[in-house]
Design a protein around this motif. Structure first.
Motif, PDB file in Angstrom:
ATOM      1  N   VAL A 129       0.823  -1.198   0.000  1.00 16.35           N
ATOM      2  CA  VAL A 129       0.000   0.000   0.000  1.00 16.35           C
ATOM      3  C   VAL A 129       0.864   1.258   0.000  1.00 16.35           C
ATOM      4  CG1 VAL A 129      -1.949   1.168   1.078  1.00 16.35           C
ATOM      5  CG2 VAL A 129      -1.669  -1.311   1.387  1.00 16.35           C
ATOM      6  N   ILE A 130       0.793   1.992  -1.086  1.00 11.03           N
ATOM      7  CA  ILE A 130       1.480   3.281  -1.202  1.00 11.03           C
ATOM      8  C   ILE A 130       0.518   4.323  -0.637  1.00 11.03           C
ATOM      9  CG2 ILE A 130       2.457   4.962  -2.802  1.00 11.03           C
ATOM     10  CD1 ILE A 130       3.046   2.528  -4.681  1.00 11.03           C
ATOM     11  N   CYS A 131       0.840   4.858   0.544  1.00 13.55           N
ATOM     12  CA  CYS A 131      -0.145   5.707   1.206  1.00 13.55           C
ATOM     13  C   CYS A 131       0.406   7.062   1.626  1.00 13.55           C
ATOM     14  CB  CYS A 131      -0.774   4.985   2.384  1.00 13.55           C
ATOM     15  SG  CYS A 131       0.278   4.016   3.435  1.00 13.55           S
ATOM     16  N   LYS A 132      -0.563   7.977   1.760  1.00 11.04           N
ATOM     17  CA  LYS A 132      -0.264   9.340   2.186  1.00 11.04           C
ATOM     18  C   LYS A 132      -1.174   9.732   3.341  1.00 11.04           C
ATOM     19  CE  LYS A 132       2.016  11.961  -1.266  1.00 11.04           C
ATOM     20  NZ  LYS A 132       2.014  13.190  -2.036  1.00 11.04           N
ATOM     21  N   TYR A 133      -0.580  10.545   4.227  1.00 12.68           N
ATOM     22  CA  TYR A 133      -1.297  11.113   5.353  1.00 12.68           C
ATOM     23  C   TYR A 133      -0.937  12.591   5.426  1.00 12.68           C
ATOM     24  CZ  TYR A 133      -2.421  12.151  10.230  1.00 12.68           C
ATOM     25  OH  TYR A 133      -2.904  12.715  11.385  1.00 12.68           O
ATOM     26  N   LYS A 134      -1.921  13.448   5.299  1.00 12.01           N
ATOM     27  CA  LYS A 134      -1.699  14.902   5.339  1.00 12.01           C
ATOM     28  C   LYS A 134      -0.599  15.328   4.362  1.00 12.01           C
ATOM     29  CE  LYS A 134      -3.458  15.716   9.977  1.00 12.01           C
ATOM     30  NZ  LYS A 134      -3.195  16.292  11.292  1.00 12.01           N
ATOM     31  N   ASN A 135      -0.689  14.857   3.132  1.00 10.37           N
ATOM     32  CA  ASN A 135       0.260  15.181   2.058  1.00 10.37           C
ATOM     33  C   ASN A 135       1.685  14.710   2.319  1.00 10.37           C
ATOM     34  OD1 ASN A 135      -1.513  16.300   0.191  1.00 10.37           O
ATOM     35  ND2 ASN A 135      -1.471  18.274   1.231  1.00 10.37           N
ATOM     36  N   LEU A 194      12.990   0.901   5.913  1.00  7.83           N
ATOM     37  CA  LEU A 194      11.835   1.710   5.543  1.00  7.83           C
ATOM     38  C   LEU A 194      11.133   1.162   4.309  1.00  7.83           C
ATOM     39  CD1 LEU A 194      13.373   5.271   5.989  1.00  7.83           C
ATOM     40  CD2 LEU A 194      11.729   4.155   7.499  1.00  7.83           C
ATOM     41  N   GLU A 195       9.791   1.097   4.397  1.00 10.80           N
ATOM     42  CA  GLU A 195       8.989   0.606   3.280  1.00 10.80           C
ATOM     43  C   GLU A 195       7.539   1.025   3.473  1.00 10.80           C
ATOM     44  OE1 GLU A 195       9.822  -3.613   3.685  1.00 10.80           O
ATOM     45  OE2 GLU A 195       8.079  -3.904   4.988  1.00 10.80           O
ATOM     46  N   PHE A 196       6.774   0.967   2.402  1.00 10.25           N
ATOM     47  CA  PHE A 196       5.343   1.170   2.530  1.00 10.25           C
ATOM     48  C   PHE A 196       4.737  -0.060   3.192  1.00 10.25           C
ATOM     49  CE2 PHE A 196       6.052   4.261  -0.952  1.00 10.25           C
ATOM     50  CZ  PHE A 196       5.438   5.362  -0.366  1.00 10.25           C
ATOM     51  N   PRO A 197       3.618   0.099   3.901  1.00 12.93           N
ATOM     52  CA  PRO A 197       2.990  -1.047   4.569  1.00 12.93           C
ATOM     53  C   PRO A 197       2.536  -2.115   3.578  1.00 12.93           C
ATOM     54  CG  PRO A 197       1.966   1.030   5.257  1.00 12.93           C
ATOM     55  CD  PRO A 197       2.895   1.344   4.136  1.00 12.93           C
ATOM     56  N   ASN A 208      -0.954  -7.496  -4.961  1.00 11.29           N
ATOM     57  CA  ASN A 208      -1.741  -6.337  -5.374  1.00 11.29           C
ATOM     58  C   ASN A 208      -1.092  -5.084  -4.818  1.00 11.29           C
ATOM     59  OD1 ASN A 208      -3.692  -7.871  -6.619  1.00 11.29           O
ATOM     60  ND2 ASN A 208      -5.357  -7.279  -5.241  1.00 11.29           N
ATOM     61  N   VAL A 209      -1.105  -4.013  -5.618  1.00 15.40           N
ATOM     62  CA  VAL A 209      -0.618  -2.714  -5.169  1.00 15.40           C
ATOM     63  C   VAL A 209      -1.816  -1.781  -5.090  1.00 15.40           C
ATOM     64  CG1 VAL A 209       0.956  -0.800  -5.608  1.00 15.40           C
ATOM     65  CG2 VAL A 209       1.592  -3.117  -6.333  1.00 15.40           C
ATOM     66  N   TYR A 210      -1.891  -1.083  -3.963  1.00 15.13           N
ATOM     67  CA  TYR A 210      -2.961  -0.122  -3.716  1.00 15.13           C
ATOM     68  C   TYR A 210      -2.358   1.242  -3.411  1.00 15.13           C
ATOM     69  CZ  TYR A 210      -5.859  -4.265  -3.014  1.00 15.13           C
ATOM     70  OH  TYR A 210      -6.512  -5.455  -3.177  1.00 15.13           O
ATOM     71  N   THR A 211      -3.167   2.256  -3.602  1.00 18.44           N
ATOM     72  CA  THR A 211      -2.845   3.585  -3.104  1.00 18.44           C
ATOM     73  C   THR A 211      -3.932   3.931  -2.098  1.00 18.44           C
ATOM     74  OG1 THR A 211      -2.380   5.885  -3.680  1.00 18.44           O
ATOM     75  CG2 THR A 211      -4.018   4.755  -5.024  1.00 18.44           C
ATOM     76  N   ALA A 212      -3.547   4.568  -0.999  1.00 17.62           N
ATOM     77  CA  ALA A 212      -4.506   4.869   0.057  1.00 17.62           C
ATOM     78  C   ALA A 212      -4.285   6.260   0.616  1.00 17.62           C
ATOM     79  CB  ALA A 212      -4.392   3.839   1.182  1.00 17.62           C
ATOM     80  N   SER A 213      -5.375   6.836   1.026  1.00 18.13           N
ATOM     81  CA  SER A 213      -5.367   8.097   1.756  1.00 18.13           C
ATOM     82  C   SER A 213      -5.717   7.764   3.207  1.00 18.13           C
ATOM     83  CB  SER A 213      -6.403   9.046   1.152  1.00 18.13           C
ATOM     84  OG  SER A 213      -6.472  10.223   1.917  1.00 18.13           O
ATOM     85  N   ILE A 214      -4.916   8.270   4.127  1.00 22.52           N
ATOM     86  CA  ILE A 214      -5.079   7.963   5.544  1.00 22.52           C
ATOM     87  C   ILE A 214      -5.676   9.177   6.245  1.00 22.52           C
ATOM     88  CG2 ILE A 214      -3.876   7.226   7.642  1.00 22.52           C
ATOM     89  CD1 ILE A 214      -3.897   5.204   5.175  1.00 22.52           C
ATOM     90  N   LYS A 215      -6.759   8.961   7.009  1.00 17.70           N
ATOM     91  CA  LYS A 215      -7.411  10.106   7.656  1.00 17.70           C
ATOM     92  C   LYS A 215      -6.863  10.413   9.042  1.00 17.70           C
ATOM     93  CE  LYS A 215     -11.509   7.457   8.993  1.00 17.70           C
ATOM     94  NZ  LYS A 215     -12.949   7.350   8.811  1.00 17.70           N
ATOM     95  N   GLU A 216      -6.306   9.406   9.728  1.00 20.71           N
ATOM     96  CA  GLU A 216      -5.675   9.677  11.021  1.00 20.71           C
ATOM     97  C   GLU A 216      -4.694   8.568  11.376  1.00 20.71           C
ATOM     98  OE1 GLU A 216      -8.249   9.620  14.545  1.00 20.71           O
ATOM     99  OE2 GLU A 216      -9.741   8.513  13.386  1.00 20.71           O
TER     100      GLU A 216
END
Length: 160
Positions: A30-36, A48-51, A98-106
């Motif tokens: 999961v390639i993710c972002k939290y608050k940009n 270091l790695e994406f989850p 599978n590869v996902y992109t995610a937006s994290i809210k908190e």
């Protein structure tokens, strides 16, 4: 389709088509972002790695992706999107992920982050990530490069 060698010189096939290698992959990333900021985790052995991780029995891969983000970072997923799938035929067997992109809210503190040391937030990914010892081998092949290009292109297309 993109075909290249990974960090260990295994052949990787990456596609942005709808589940070209397996409808039921056993791994997620999961390639993710939290608050940009990029949200990574510090794996205890790899760096270091994406989850990401394994899909459990009777679990949908997107649910596994949400769970892995939660377990490894404390991230609460706001939105998640499948972007692609890759296959690696290595010495230990074949892996379909599978590869996902995610937006994290908190981000919520966890008592345990399992096999990781928890969340790491970065303003930018370093251009020389492939040369940095602090990064996991998972971050050092062209899966990341192609996925970031794909995400960037599709974000521009959605925004006009």
């Amino acid at each position: 389709m993109h075909i290249f060698k990974d960090f260990y010189r295994n052949e990787v096939k990456l596609s942005f088509d709808d589940h070209p290698f397996s409808k039921y992959p056993k791994h997620v990333w999961v390639i993710c972002k939290y608050k940009n900021k990029w949200l990574l985790t510090r794996h205890k052995d790899r760096g270091l790695e994406f989850p990401g991780g394994k899909v459990e029995d009777n679990e949908h891969p997107s649910d596994a992706a949400i769970r892995e983000v939660w377990e490894e970072t404390g991230g609460v997923t706001e939105s998640i999107h499948y972007i692609g799938q890759y296959i690696v035929a290595g010495k230990g067997g074949t892996i379909v992920k599978n590869v996902y992109t995610a937006s994290i809210k908190e981000l919520l503190p966890q008592k345990t982050y399992y096999e990781t040391h928890g969340p790491i937030l970065l303003d930018a990914l370093p251009a020389d990530v492939k040369q940095r010892k602090s990064y996991s081998f998972i971050m050092k092949d062209d899966v990341l490069t192609h996925c970031l290009d794909y995400i960037s292109t599709h974000a521009r297309n959605r925004n006009g």
